[in-house]
Design an enzyme around this catalytic site. Structure first.
Site, mmCIF file in Angstrom:
data_model
loop_
_atom_site.group_PDB
_atom_site.id
_atom_site.type_symbol
_atom_site.label_atom_id
_atom_site.label_comp_id
_atom_site.label_asym_id
_atom_site.label_seq_id
_atom_site.Cartn_x
_atom_site.Cartn_y
_atom_site.Cartn_z
ATOM 1 N N GLU A 10 0.775 -1.159 0.064
ATOM 2 C CA GLU A 10 0.025 -0.107 0.148
ATOM 3 C C GLU A 10 0.796 1.163 0.021
ATOM 4 O O GLU A 10 1.731 1.484 0.866
ATOM 5 C CB GLU A 10 -0.904 0.050 1.244
ATOM 6 C CG GLU A 10 -1.827 1.259 1.218
ATOM 7 C CD GLU A 10 -2.786 1.103 2.367
ATOM 8 O OE1 GLU A 10 -3.149 -0.070 2.962
ATOM 9 O OE2 GLU A 10 -3.352 2.294 3.198
ATOM 10 N N LYS A 19 -6.873 -0.341 12.193
ATOM 11 C CA LYS A 19 -6.291 -0.917 11.034
ATOM 12 C C LYS A 19 -5.025 -0.166 10.597
ATOM 13 O O LYS A 19 -4.016 -0.769 9.950
ATOM 14 C CB LYS A 19 -7.170 -1.129 9.858
ATOM 15 C CG LYS A 19 -7.023 -1.510 8.371
ATOM 16 C CD LYS A 19 -6.243 -0.716 7.542
ATOM 17 C CE LYS A 19 -5.981 -1.285 6.205
ATOM 18 N NZ LYS A 19 -5.146 -0.598 5.243
ATOM 19 N N ASP A 70 4.807 -14.058 11.646
ATOM 20 C CA ASP A 70 3.353 -14.618 11.337
ATOM 21 C C ASP A 70 2.381 -13.394 11.848
ATOM 22 O O ASP A 70 1.884 -13.130 12.847
ATOM 23 C CB ASP A 70 3.072 -15.819 12.139
ATOM 24 C CG ASP A 70 1.596 -16.329 12.067
ATOM 25 O OD1 ASP A 70 0.854 -15.481 11.451
ATOM 26 O OD2 ASP A 70 1.425 -17.410 12.628
ATOM 27 N N HIS A 93 -1.428 10.551 -0.775
ATOM 28 C CA HIS A 93 -1.687 9.042 -1.152
ATOM 29 C C HIS A 93 -1.833 8.822 -2.860
ATOM 30 O O HIS A 93 -1.192 8.165 -3.334
ATOM 31 C CB HIS A 93 -3.117 8.406 -0.638
ATOM 32 C CG HIS A 93 -3.496 7.256 -0.662
ATOM 33 N ND1 HIS A 93 -2.718 6.006 0.064
ATOM 34 C CD2 HIS A 93 -3.952 6.424 -1.715
ATOM 35 C CE1 HIS A 93 -3.015 4.902 -0.419
ATOM 36 N NE2 HIS A 93 -3.779 5.211 -1.291
HETATM 37 C C1 MEV Z 1 -5.339 3.087 5.285
HETATM 38 O O1 MEV Z 1 -4.712 2.077 5.007
HETATM 39 C C2 MEV Z 1 -5.371 3.444 6.873
HETATM 40 C C3 MEV Z 1 -5.889 4.498 7.531
HETATM 41 O O2 MEV Z 1 -7.283 4.515 6.707
HETATM 42 C C4 MEV Z 1 -5.990 4.463 8.806
HETATM 43 C C5 MEV Z 1 -6.773 5.345 9.402
HETATM 44 O O3 MEV Z 1 -7.429 6.023 8.938
HETATM 45 O O4 MEV Z 1 -6.336 5.845 10.786
HETATM 46 C C6 MEV Z 1 -5.312 6.047 6.830
#
Ligand code: MEV
Length: 415
Positions: free
Chosen positions: A80, A255, A271, A368
């Site tokens: 990513e 995430k 892992d 991004h």
């Molecule tokens: C994207 O992979 C991760 C984000 O969405 C994390 C977040 O929103 O804190 C940018």
């Protein structure tokens, strides 16, 4: 580590030259890194069943991570865009404030033996025979004692389920620098016949838990007011408040943290599914919540903290057979699994800080999409020397499509 500043602007050859000298890599190691298909068929064939090839994930570095006063170049494997850039930004601003402090529990893993169909007195029988069961389990992980690890505890409880009462015997093992799954699972299978002999019933599951609650790690950073603007601090605190009060945001908050932690896990041959399972089950204890916490101290500085279980190793598993994992560990220079886990926690915190900082102010899409633009340029057929130019024009036009990239290319080529 200033030598790594502007790393992204260097050509791949220049990056390798710098990495080679700074991380003392050999010619052979540089060759392995440059060859993106360096996992041999033979090695891969021993790692999984029915092997037919290998897929590739880019490996990058996030330099300048200061953790407990030591500076690390952190290898990160991730497909990513923006993740490595965000971690590096978080680390850079942290370094200006003295870096991260971190600490980790001893590397103790837990495993369970499930006994079903036993009598009502099974728990009492377990307690009566605990010394013998303990001795057997200790003997089964005796090889860990050579390295300073070994059995740390034995216990049992009754669990009521819709399939009746079960005796759950639990074992804690210090696995030192391994992730520990093999050590623990082998011991559990070895000790279960004795439990059945003493307590009755039948042994079913004998497996470690990925909720490695005895193997937690914590990291902290105080980002100073001035290094981070007041507006950015307010944005981060508002974003954190949303995650702390809303599960939809909390899932994405965590995430983002795991983007960084997983990338180091993948780079070092660990892992990452186990790491994920541990992190999210920990976050869910008592209601799903953020793995990080943020608040303002009395001076208006931003205090960020993270705590999570991290079962990672520097030996064992596929770490030895995967040459890139070996080189990643060398680049990182962590001497133990605990040290690795502390750096990973700092990466998770830096990642979260950088995401919240961008999200709470200008948003993340500009950065991004700049990287994504390069991807689109390649898809549209741009040659290496054209990629930057096409990406720049894509960003200016704000229309990130292959069609637009093709049009831009045509223009560049005078068509
Ligand atoms: C994207 O992979 C991760 C984000 O969405 C994390 C977040 O929103 O804190 C940018």
């Amino acid at each position: 580590m200033e030598k790594f500043s502007g790393f992204y602007k260097l050509t791949i050859e220049e990056r390798m030259k710098l990495l080679k000298s700074e991380c003392k890599l050999s010619e052979e190691e540089v060759k392995i890194l440059l060859d993106t298909g360096s996992l041999s068929h033979e090695a891969a064939n021993h790692m999984v069943e029915n092997m037919v090839g290998a897929t590739h994930i880019p490996l990058g570095i996030a330099p300048g991570f200061v953790v407990n006063g030591k500076e690390y170049v952190v290898p990160m494997a991730i497909e990513e865009p923006s993740v490595i850039a965000a971690a590096s930004k978080g680390a850079k601003l942290a370094k200006e404030c003295g870096g991260f402090t971190a600490d980790a529990d001893e590397p103790v893993m837990m495993g369970q033996v499930q006994i079903v169909g036993m009598g009502k007195d099974a728990l009492a029988k377990f307690e009566k025979n605990k010394a013998e069961i303990n001795a057997k389990a200790k003997e089964l992980c005796a090889q860990m004692e050579k390295y300073g690890g070994g059995l740390r505890g034995v216990g049992a409880r009754i669990l009521e389920t819709n399939r009746g009462s079960m005796l759950i015997a639990e074992f804690a093992v210090d696995v030192r620098d391994a992730m520990g799954a093999n050590t623990v699972n082998t011991m559990l299978e070895g000790v279960s016949p004795l439990i059945v002999e003493k307590c009755g019933g039948k042994a079913r599951l004998r497996i470690l838990t990925n909720l490695a609650l005895l193997r937690k790690v914590r990291a902290k950073c105080v980002w100073k007011k001035g290094v981070v603007s007041e507006e950015e601090i307010e944005g981060i605190l508002d974003g954190y408040a949303l995650a702390a009060n809303d599960i939809f945001r909390c899932a994405t908050h965590n995430k983002g943290i795991m983007n960084g932690i997983d990338a180091v896990a993948v780079a070092t041959g660990n892992d990452w599914r186990a790491v994920e399972a541990g992190a999210h089950s920990f976050a869910a204890m008592g209601g799903y919540r953020p793995l990080t916490r943020f608040h303002k101290d009395g001076k208006g500085n931003l205090v960020g903290e993270i705590e999570l279980p991290l079962a990672v190793g520097t030996i064992g598993g596929s770490i030895k057979t995967n040459p890139v994992a070996q080189i990643s560990l060398k680049i990182l220079g962590a001497k133990s699994a605990r040290e690795l886990s502390m750096v990973m926690a700092a990466v998770g915190l830096a990642q979260n800080f950088a995401a919240l900082r961008a999200l709470g102010t200008e948003g993340i899409q500009a950065g991004h999409m700049r990287l994504h633009g390069a991807n689109i340029a390649v898809i549209a057929g741009a040659k290496p020397e054209e990629v930057e130019k096409v990406a720049k024009k894509l960003a200016e036009s704000k229309e990130y499509s292959a069609e637009n990239a093709k049009k831009i290319l045509k223009g560049l080529r005078g068509g």
